[in-house]
Design an enzyme around this catalytic site. Structure first.
Site, PDB file in Angstrom:
ATOM      1  N   SER A 136      -4.541  15.223   5.737  1.00  0.00           N
ATOM      2  CA  SER A 136      -5.239  14.557   6.840  1.00  0.00           C
ATOM      3  C   SER A 136      -4.514  14.861   8.135  1.00  0.00           C
ATOM      4  O   SER A 136      -3.316  15.148   8.141  1.00  0.00           O
ATOM      5  CB  SER A 136      -5.244  13.042   6.601  1.00  0.00           C
ATOM      6  OG  SER A 136      -5.662  12.340   7.749  1.00  0.00           O
ATOM      7  N   TYR A 149      -0.344   5.184   5.142  1.00  0.00           N
ATOM      8  CA  TYR A 149      -1.259   6.304   4.933  1.00  0.00           C
ATOM      9  C   TYR A 149      -0.708   7.572   5.601  1.00  0.00           C
ATOM     10  O   TYR A 149      -0.658   8.644   4.979  1.00  0.00           O
ATOM     11  CB  TYR A 149      -2.643   5.973   5.488  1.00  0.00           C
ATOM     12  CG  TYR A 149      -3.675   7.036   5.214  1.00  0.00           C
ATOM     13  CD1 TYR A 149      -4.271   7.161   3.963  1.00  0.00           C
ATOM     14  CD2 TYR A 149      -4.051   7.932   6.212  1.00  0.00           C
ATOM     15  CE1 TYR A 149      -5.214   8.142   3.710  1.00  0.00           C
ATOM     16  CE2 TYR A 149      -4.994   8.921   5.967  1.00  0.00           C
ATOM     17  CZ  TYR A 149      -5.576   9.017   4.715  1.00  0.00           C
ATOM     18  OH  TYR A 149      -6.500   9.999   4.465  1.00  0.00           O
ATOM     19  N   LYS A 153       0.548  11.182   3.656  1.00  0.00           N
ATOM     20  CA  LYS A 153      -0.009  12.498   3.968  1.00  0.00           C
ATOM     21  C   LYS A 153       1.057  13.434   4.542  1.00  0.00           C
ATOM     22  O   LYS A 153       1.034  14.637   4.299  1.00  0.00           O
ATOM     23  CB  LYS A 153      -1.190  12.349   4.935  1.00  0.00           C
ATOM     24  CG  LYS A 153      -2.385  11.628   4.328  1.00  0.00           C
ATOM     25  CD  LYS A 153      -2.894  12.322   3.056  1.00  0.00           C
ATOM     26  CE  LYS A 153      -4.169  11.686   2.529  1.00  0.00           C
ATOM     27  NZ  LYS A 153      -4.692  12.386   1.335  1.00  0.00           N
TER      28      LYS A 153
END
Length: 212
Positions: A136, A149, A153
């Site tokens: 991402s 998050y 990533k």
């Protein structure tokens, strides 16, 4: 010209919804034999109905032992797409152990485990292969409430580099794809608020988020 994957067997994780589902369908349409992995049986049933011939496997990749059992007899895989992921958004000061553990278990640790299983099989067969890790832009850009998050990533991106370094001599290519917000169900849930999405959209020349 569209590439044909005829004769190749592909494993796609997180294939029940969103990017993973569309990736599985695209590979299947290009001639690959596809194994779709999801933790949600209902999604796999509907995918199999939509694309008869796709193999399905229901397992929670956040469970190491269950994943080991489920994939131990998966058979030869030539192409792997590590797409499974969760986005448990919390302000940094409110991050919980449960959210941290679950996020790293699914977004990072499962990539290690599934890639090990597939890579060992490729090396044992002396076959070339390709692995794509779906990361991402959050790996490279700090986003409010995305502390965990973003970190998962970022870890995936560095893992990919090391995997590429170590697996390259075995003719296994490893790359990441780092999309912006994609309007999957998860994307809509997290980015439908105009106040939140507008600053992000203002930096995208097309003025819109991506579709799967």
């Amino acid at each position: 010209m569209e590439r044909s994957f005829a004769g190749r067997r592909a494993l796609v994780t997180g294939a029940g919804k969103g990017i993973g589902r569309d990736t599985a369908k695209a590979l299947f349409a290009s001639g690959a034999r596809v194994v779709a992995v999801s933790r949600t049986q209902e999604d796999l049933v509907s995918l199999a109905q939509e694309c008869p011939g796709i193999e399905t496997l229901c397992v929670d990749l956040g469970d190491w032992e269950a994943t080991e059992r489920a994939l131990s007899t998966i058979g030869p895989v030539d192409l792997l797409v590590n797409n499974a992921g969760v986005a448990l958004l919390q302000p940094f000061l409110e991050v919980t152990k449960e959210a941290c553990d679950r996020s790293f278990d699914v977004n990072f640790r499962s990539v290690v485990q599934v890639s090990q299983i597939v890579s060992r099989g490729l090396i044992a067969r002396g076959a070339p292969g390709a692995i794509v890790n779906v990361s991402s832009q959050a790996s490279q850009c700090a986003l409010k409430d995305h502390a965990i998050y973003c970190s998962t990533k970022g870890a995936m991106d560095m893992l990919t580099k090391v995997m590429a370094l170590e697996l390259g001599p075995h003719k296994i290519r490893v790359n990441t794809v780092n999309p912006t917000v994609v309007m999957t169900a998860m994307g809509r849930a997290n980015w439908s608020d105009a106040q939140k999405s507008e600053p992000m959209l203002s930096r995208i020349p097309l003025g819109k988020f991506a579709e799967a």
